[in-house]
Design a protein around this motif. Structure first.
Motif, mmCIF file in Angstrom:
data_model
loop_
_atom_site.group_PDB
_atom_site.id
_atom_site.type_symbol
_atom_site.label_atom_id
_atom_site.label_comp_id
_atom_site.label_asym_id
_atom_site.label_seq_id
_atom_site.Cartn_x
_atom_site.Cartn_y
_atom_site.Cartn_z
ATOM 1 N N ALA A 24 28.519 40.691 42.946
ATOM 2 C CA ALA A 24 28.562 41.114 44.348
ATOM 3 C C ALA A 24 29.801 40.569 45.043
ATOM 4 C CB ALA A 24 27.298 40.652 45.065
ATOM 5 N N ALA A 25 30.221 39.357 44.666
ATOM 6 C CA ALA A 25 31.411 38.756 45.274
ATOM 7 C C ALA A 25 32.673 39.550 44.939
ATOM 8 C CB ALA A 25 31.569 37.314 44.802
ATOM 9 N N ARG A 26 32.629 40.292 43.832
ATOM 10 C CA ARG A 26 33.750 41.163 43.458
ATOM 11 C C ARG A 26 33.583 42.565 44.051
ATOM 12 N NH1 ARG A 26 38.265 39.179 41.128
ATOM 13 N NH2 ARG A 26 38.451 41.039 39.814
ATOM 14 N N ARG A 27 32.610 42.708 44.959
ATOM 15 C CA ARG A 27 32.367 43.945 45.711
ATOM 16 C C ARG A 27 31.861 45.093 44.842
ATOM 17 N NH1 ARG A 27 34.041 43.278 50.850
ATOM 18 N NH2 ARG A 27 35.578 41.647 51.279
ATOM 19 N N HIS A 28 31.132 44.757 43.798
ATOM 20 C CA HIS A 28 30.533 45.794 42.974
ATOM 21 C C HIS A 28 29.138 46.146 43.496
ATOM 22 C CE1 HIS A 28 33.771 45.701 40.116
ATOM 23 N NE2 HIS A 28 33.624 44.399 39.918
ATOM 24 N N HIS A 29 28.713 47.364 43.166
ATOM 25 C CA HIS A 29 27.362 47.820 43.481
ATOM 26 C C HIS A 29 26.476 47.346 42.335
ATOM 27 C CE1 HIS A 29 24.263 50.426 45.182
ATOM 28 N NE2 HIS A 29 24.104 51.018 44.022
ATOM 29 N N VAL A 30 25.541 46.432 42.627
ATOM 30 C CA VAL A 30 24.785 45.757 41.574
ATOM 31 C C VAL A 30 23.341 46.235 41.547
ATOM 32 C CG1 VAL A 30 24.099 43.537 40.606
ATOM 33 C CG2 VAL A 30 26.249 43.723 41.881
ATOM 34 N N LEU A 31 22.918 46.671 40.367
ATOM 35 C CA LEU A 31 21.524 47.026 40.128
ATOM 36 C C LEU A 31 20.976 46.069 39.078
ATOM 37 C CD1 LEU A 31 23.435 49.842 40.189
ATOM 38 C CD2 LEU A 31 21.174 50.814 40.489
ATOM 39 N N VAL A 32 19.786 45.547 39.306
ATOM 40 C CA VAL A 32 19.169 44.596 38.383
ATOM 41 C C VAL A 32 17.854 45.174 37.894
ATOM 42 C CG1 VAL A 32 18.267 42.261 38.080
ATOM 43 C CG2 VAL A 32 20.223 42.654 39.608
ATOM 44 N N CYS A 33 17.647 45.142 36.587
ATOM 45 C CA CYS A 33 16.381 45.559 36.011
ATOM 46 C C CYS A 33 16.075 44.589 34.877
ATOM 47 C CB CYS A 33 16.463 46.989 35.485
ATOM 48 S SG CYS A 33 14.862 47.674 35.001
ATOM 49 N N ALA A 34 15.081 43.744 35.065
ATOM 50 C CA ALA A 34 14.820 42.670 34.115
ATOM 51 C C ALA A 34 13.325 42.509 33.887
ATOM 52 C CB ALA A 34 15.417 41.358 34.632
ATOM 53 N N PRO A 35 12.947 41.926 32.756
ATOM 54 C CA PRO A 35 11.517 41.722 32.481
ATOM 55 C C PRO A 35 10.872 40.805 33.518
ATOM 56 C CG PRO A 35 12.838 41.401 30.491
ATOM 57 C CD PRO A 35 13.787 41.471 31.636
ATOM 58 N N LEU A 94 20.678 34.793 35.702
ATOM 59 C CA LEU A 94 20.767 36.189 36.120
ATOM 60 C C LEU A 94 21.149 36.266 37.595
ATOM 61 C CD1 LEU A 94 20.268 39.240 35.554
ATOM 62 C CD2 LEU A 94 17.887 38.847 36.222
ATOM 63 N N HIS A 95 20.534 35.438 38.409
ATOM 64 C CA HIS A 95 20.843 35.416 39.840
ATOM 65 C C HIS A 95 22.302 34.998 40.064
ATOM 66 C CE1 HIS A 95 16.647 35.656 41.704
ATOM 67 N NE2 HIS A 95 16.458 35.765 40.391
ATOM 68 N N MET A 96 22.776 34.027 39.301
ATOM 69 C CA MET A 96 24.163 33.572 39.413
ATOM 70 C C MET A 96 25.131 34.703 39.064
ATOM 71 S SD MET A 96 25.881 30.300 37.480
ATOM 72 C CE MET A 96 25.423 30.938 35.862
ATOM 73 N N LEU A 97 24.824 35.451 38.014
ATOM 74 C CA LEU A 97 25.667 36.565 37.605
ATOM 75 C C LEU A 97 25.660 37.669 38.656
ATOM 76 C CD1 LEU A 97 27.398 37.509 35.176
ATOM 77 C CD2 LEU A 97 25.345 38.625 34.285
ATOM 78 N N CYS A 98 24.509 37.897 39.268
ATOM 79 C CA CYS A 98 24.405 38.912 40.321
ATOM 80 C C CYS A 98 25.290 38.555 41.512
ATOM 81 C CB CYS A 98 22.939 39.046 40.748
ATOM 82 S SG CYS A 98 22.655 40.315 41.996
ATOM 83 N N ARG A 99 25.265 37.285 41.916
ATOM 84 C CA ARG A 99 26.109 36.858 43.035
ATOM 85 C C ARG A 99 27.593 36.992 42.687
ATOM 86 N NH1 ARG A 99 22.050 32.823 43.146
ATOM 87 N NH2 ARG A 99 23.431 31.351 42.078
ATOM 88 N N ALA A 100 27.940 36.688 41.444
ATOM 89 C CA ALA A 100 29.338 36.798 41.025
ATOM 90 C C ALA A 100 29.811 38.246 41.055
ATOM 91 C CB ALA A 100 29.506 36.213 39.624
ATOM 92 N N SER A 111 29.189 26.946 33.725
ATOM 93 C CA SER A 111 28.430 28.195 33.745
ATOM 94 C C SER A 111 28.797 29.050 34.956
ATOM 95 C CB SER A 111 26.928 27.902 33.724
ATOM 96 O OG SER A 111 26.530 27.167 34.858
ATOM 97 N N HIS A 112 29.060 28.436 36.100
ATOM 98 C CA HIS A 112 29.479 29.199 37.276
ATOM 99 C C HIS A 112 30.842 29.848 37.039
ATOM 100 C CE1 HIS A 112 26.224 27.097 39.438
ATOM 101 N NE2 HIS A 112 26.301 28.100 40.275
ATOM 102 N N LEU A 113 31.756 29.106 36.458
ATOM 103 C CA LEU A 113 33.066 29.668 36.133
ATOM 104 C C LEU A 113 32.919 30.830 35.146
ATOM 105 C CD1 LEU A 113 36.214 29.463 36.219
ATOM 106 C CD2 LEU A 113 36.032 27.938 34.236
ATOM 107 N N PHE A 114 32.035 30.662 34.175
ATOM 108 C CA PHE A 114 31.800 31.695 33.165
ATOM 109 C C PHE A 114 31.288 32.982 33.807
ATOM 110 C CE2 PHE A 114 28.864 33.379 29.740
ATOM 111 C CZ PHE A 114 29.875 33.862 28.916
ATOM 112 N N ALA A 115 30.368 32.865 34.751
ATOM 113 C CA ALA A 115 29.828 34.051 35.423
ATOM 114 C C ALA A 115 30.931 34.822 36.134
ATOM 115 C CB ALA A 115 28.734 33.634 36.405
ATOM 116 N N GLU A 116 31.793 34.104 36.835
ATOM 117 C CA GLU A 116 32.887 34.762 37.548
ATOM 118 C C GLU A 116 33.884 35.393 36.575
ATOM 119 O OE1 GLU A 116 34.357 31.522 39.827
ATOM 120 O OE2 GLU A 116 32.599 31.445 41.159
ATOM 121 N N TRP A 117 34.197 34.671 35.504
ATOM 122 C CA TRP A 117 35.136 35.171 34.500
ATOM 123 C C TRP A 117 34.562 36.392 33.790
ATOM 124 C CZ3 TRP A 117 34.521 35.454 29.129
ATOM 125 C CH2 TRP A 117 35.677 35.729 28.392
ATOM 126 N N ALA A 118 33.266 36.376 33.513
ATOM 127 C CA ALA A 118 32.632 37.469 32.789
ATOM 128 C C ALA A 118 32.682 38.772 33.579
ATOM 129 C CB ALA A 118 31.192 37.107 32.448
#
Length: 250
Positions: A24-35, A16-22, A138-145
């Motif tokens: 943010a790197a694309r300059r999106h406004h990121v909100l996280v809500c997780a268990p 989840l943290h890896m996806l959040c960084r990916a 997995s890092h490539l996947f996060a960026e691609w996703a």
């Protein structure tokens, strides 16, 4: 975009943290809500009879993050309807530690969290990968996703659907092209192992395994061949036509 990230592995999941960084790197406004804790296998379970406790959480790349003592669907529901200051443009659930392919999607908290957002008309994705996936893949996947999500928002898709995506556990150089495919229909061959505690109490552990050959061309079949698999999962699964005889003479 305003991207909502949810999952079922919990707020501390490194994926989840890896996806959040990916994102943010694309300059999106990121909100996280997780268990706040692991919630795998919760399916589309919502907390109704008790309140949900919410705590702010610090996460690199997130504009805001919350840990919720509820289910994955709770998290998506709460974020969209109560916590987000602005409308959500895209919801991404994951990246789950383990496939959500075939019929397992119906038990998946990852898929169900994305479904809650999709039911509200928000473009939504559920991301999963096999547990032994190499870190570089997995890092490539996060960026691609994240880029896939950008395309999803601006492309036609089935109404109220989730784009379910799975990543195979192969090195980058063995990764095959992403493909659209149907779900595998073979049921998990599961069972319970009976045990006895030191105090004489009986308990059971659930064992899950898949020993049937996958349907040719299905997600599990193509994952075994190294493809990233993509499947739209929508609410239009009901079948009514052709069954009128079932109700006759009742």
């Amino acid at each position: 975009m305003n991207i909502l990230l949810v999952n079922d592995d919990g707020i501390s999941s490194p994926h989840l943290h890896m996806l959040c960084r990916a994102a943010a790197a694309r300059r999106h406004h990121v909100l996280v809500c997780a268990p706040s804790t692991q919630q795998s296998g919760k399916s589309y379970s919502l907390t109704i009879a008790t309140p949900l406790m919410v705590a702010p959480y610090t996460m690199e790349g997130a504009d805001a993050a919350w840990a919720v003592d509820g289910t994955p669907a709770d998290c998506a529901h709460l974020a969209v309807t109560a916590l987000a200051d602005e409308p959500i443009d895209l919801c991404i659930s994951g990246i789950n530690h383990g496939y959500n392919a075939g019929l397992s999607i119906y038990a998946s908290g990852t898929v169900s969290a994305a479904r809650d957002a999709a039911f509200r008309g928000i473009p939504s994705m559920a991301l999963s990968m096999e547990v032994s996936t190499p870190a570089e893949t997995s890092h490539l996947f996060a960026e691609w996703a994240i880029q896939l999500g950008e395309h999803l928002v601006h492309s036609p898709a089935p109404a109220q659907s989730v784009l379910n995506v799975n990543l195979p556990p192969v090195p980058i150089y063995e990764l095959q092209s992403p493909v659209f495919c149907p779900l595998n229909t073979a049921m998990w061959q599961d069972g319970y192992q009976r045990c006895e505690s030191p105090r004489g109490k009986t308990y059971y552990w659930l064992n899950l395994y898949q020993d049937a050959a996958p349907d040719p061309g299905s997600d599990i079949d193509l994952l075994a061949k190294g493809h990233i698999t993509c499947t739209f999962i929508g609410p239009t699964e009901t079948i009514c036509q052709g069954y009128d005889a079932l109700l006759e003479d009742l």
